[in-house]
Write an enzyme that holds these catalytic residues in place. Structure first.
Site, short mmCIF file in Angstrom:
data_model
loop_
_atom_site.label_atom_id
_atom_site.label_comp_id
_atom_site.label_asym_id
_atom_site.label_seq_id
_atom_site.Cartn_x
_atom_site.Cartn_y
_atom_site.Cartn_z
N SER A 1 0.83 -1.20 0.00
CA SER A 1 0.00 0.00 0.00
C SER A 1 0.87 1.25 0.00
O SER A 1 1.64 1.46 -0.92
CB SER A 1 -0.95 -0.05 1.20
OG SER A 1 -2.03 0.81 1.02
N GLU B 1 -9.37 -5.16 -3.99
CA GLU B 1 -8.86 -4.02 -3.23
C GLU B 1 -9.93 -3.35 -2.37
O GLU B 1 -10.16 -3.73 -1.24
CB GLU B 1 -8.19 -3.01 -4.17
CG GLU B 1 -6.97 -3.55 -4.91
CD GLU B 1 -5.74 -3.80 -4.05
OE1 GLU B 1 -5.76 -3.51 -2.84
OE2 GLU B 1 -4.75 -4.31 -4.60
N HIS C 1 -7.85 -5.44 -0.17
CA HIS C 1 -6.60 -4.76 0.19
C HIS C 1 -6.09 -5.31 1.52
O HIS C 1 -6.82 -5.36 2.50
CB HIS C 1 -6.91 -3.27 0.32
CG HIS C 1 -5.72 -2.38 0.33
ND1 HIS C 1 -4.89 -2.24 -0.76
CD2 HIS C 1 -5.21 -1.56 1.28
CE1 HIS C 1 -3.94 -1.38 -0.48
NE2 HIS C 1 -4.10 -0.96 0.76
#
Length: 519
Positions: free
Chosen positions: A219, A342, A437
């Protein structure tokens, strides 16, 4: 980056929930310490770590002085040397003061204290002659949160497989990235460089080879890898990079950074200067940051993404968009990719009404899609509802599309690049059917039994998948290549590793998305 909520849990760009209060001190606790300790000598002085089944963990070693007083908004200063053996058997303080939400996917602790510029070194063999490959991990958290002390970032499996793992702390948010008229810019980036410089000068004492350093992050941490690849003063400090669901739209441009500083003064009434902020308490500065990042009528993308690396023209010469259009020679191999979903669940939750066929054009327009592109995007994901299309668009714009553009750019310049998509989906109630994510992090670290993992994966995450992904990482860190089963990404074949229950290489899996992603 913005918090994305799924059910009662919130996915952040690496932010966490675990609360710890122990710092690097003479106190030790826990079952690992019964195995004894080991020492190593750094350029600043000797340190003591705790022996574990897979090696030795040295926690909270300073790579710079605590950023307090005159150093709070200064470039990182070298540690003050010590002579007595420093006890480093517990994690040191963190830059994170508070989490971005009450519950998050990755458990990342907030530990109070000032000595936040430290590294944690996990080594299988602290012998200076070992010359082992080294992985330096930069945590996520949207550049405003996160912690290097997460149980998901433990180096046990890498040590088992002959890799030294280093995790580093760095200044976040206002302290790390807000433009201040009387302070150096990109202080968080300077912290990354200082940590890597420490690794270059010291890692041999822990069994690592300074010529075999790979940087990696998820990230915002993946964005850090991208920023460092485009920072001239970082050249030579690492030989390869891994960007896992990376924030690759950063570095921002100068206008975004200056707009963030102006918004700070508008919302807080304080000048954006180190002199005006230096003496504030950590909680006081956090309160100002909360005001700066709060949603409001004057909010923009910069409100959520503006506290991040940016092209200041000195340390970082170019924005991410400029790099993609330039002939920049990115000299290191790069492995990068993303999860299938995600942030897809974000439009499904919260107090907002679901996106419908009627409101979908406006939702896609807010993400930058003009009517013709929005129509093409809908066709690229057949069978999804309007609400699901809106979620997929958010995932693509924030993570997937920028990563794909980087892969395409590098392949066009014949730079060694490997692309993946993680498609395995969770069976946990709050995440069921999603490849979201952060989900791939414990697979890469091969830590499926770590604290909090099954809460997001479900009760039986596939060990075989963790074995495959982790081994690809070990091979890449060791050799600059993930192995024969995963070919390079090239423009003629566009071969991509699909990590799933039946992992496989697929040629051009994003053919339908490519005209949209490369627009």
């Amino acid at each position: 980056m913005a918090a994305q909520q799924i059910g009662r849990r919130t996915l952040l760009l690496g932010a966490g929930v675990l609360a710890l209060t122990t710092a690097c001190s003479s106190r030790t606790s826990g079952p690992e310490q019964s195995r004894g300790t080991a020492t190593a000598t750094t350029t600043s002085g000797p340190v003591r770590g705790v022996r574990r089944e897979t090696g030795v963990a040295f926690l909270g070693i300073p790579f710079a002085q605590p950023p307090v007083g005159a150093l709070r908004f200064a470039a990182p200063a070298p540690p003050i040397p010590w002579t007595d053996t420093r006890d480093c058997t517990a994690y040191g303080p963190t830059a994170q003061v508070k989490q971005l939400s009450e519950v998050t996917a990755i458990p990342e602790p907030s530990i109070p204290g000032d000595d936040i510029l430290t590294v944690n070194v996990f080594t299988p063999n602290p012998d200076p002659d070992a010359k082992l490959p080294v992985l330096v991990w930069i945590h996520g958290g949207g550049f405003v949160a996160g912690s290097p002390a997460s149980p998901w970032y433990d180096g046990a499996a890498f040590n088992r497989d002959g890799v030294v793992l280093v995790s580093a702390g760095y200044r976040l948010g206002i302290e790390g990235f807000l433009h201040l008229d009387d302070a150096p810019d990109n202080r968080g980036v300077l912290d990354w460089i200082a940590a890597l410089t420490w690794v270059r000068d010291n890692i041999a004492a822990f069994g690592g080879d300074p010529a075999k350093v790979t940087i990696a992050g998820q990230s915002a941490g993946g964005g850090a890898v991208w920023a460092l690849m485009n920072t001239p003063s970082a050249k030579g400090l690492f030989r390869a990079g891994i960007s896992e669901s990376g924030a690759l739209t950063q570095p921002n441009d100068r206008a975004t950074a200056l707009a963030m500083s102006a918004l700070f003064t508008k919302r807080t009434g304080r000048p954006a200067t180190a002199a005006a902020l230096r003496d504030l308490s950590k909680t006081g500065l956090q309160d100002l940051e909360d005001k700066l990042r709060a949603l409001g009528p004057d909010s923009s993308a910069a409100t959520l993404l503006g506290l991040a690396p940016w092209a200041d023209g000195t340390l970082i010469p170019a924005t991410s968009a400029e790099v993609l259009k330039s002939d920049a020679d990115q000299y290191v191999p790069l492995m990068l990719g993303f999860t299938a979903h995600e942030f897809n669940a974000a439009p499904l939750t919260g107090n907002r009404p679901p996106v419908t066929d009627t409101t979908l054009p406006a939702a896609l327009g807010a993400l930058g899609f003009d009517p013709s592109t929005a129509a093409a995007f809908t066709l690229a994901y057949p069978g999804l509802t309007a609400n699901q299309i809106a979620g997929q668009a958010q995932s693509d714009v924030v993570i997937r599309m920028p990563s794909y553009r980087v892969a395409e750019m590098r392949a066009g310049r014949q730079q060694p690049t490997w692309l993946y998509e993680f498609t395995w989906t969770s069976t946990a109630p709050d995440y069921q059917g999603m490849s979201f994510h952060c989900l791939d992090v414990p697979f890469a670290f091969d830590l499926l039994r770590a604290q909090g993992v099954t809460a997001v994966t479900g009760s039986n995450p596939p060990q075989a998948l963790a074995d495959a992904i982790h081994q690809a990482w070990v091979s890449f860190v060791s050799n600059g290549d993930p192995g024969d089963a995963w070919p390079r990404y090239t423009l003629d074949r566009r071969e991509t590793m699909i990590w799933s229950d039946a992992s496989h290489v697929q040629s051009d899996p994003f053919a339908a998305q490519r005209p949209i992603w490369l627009r």
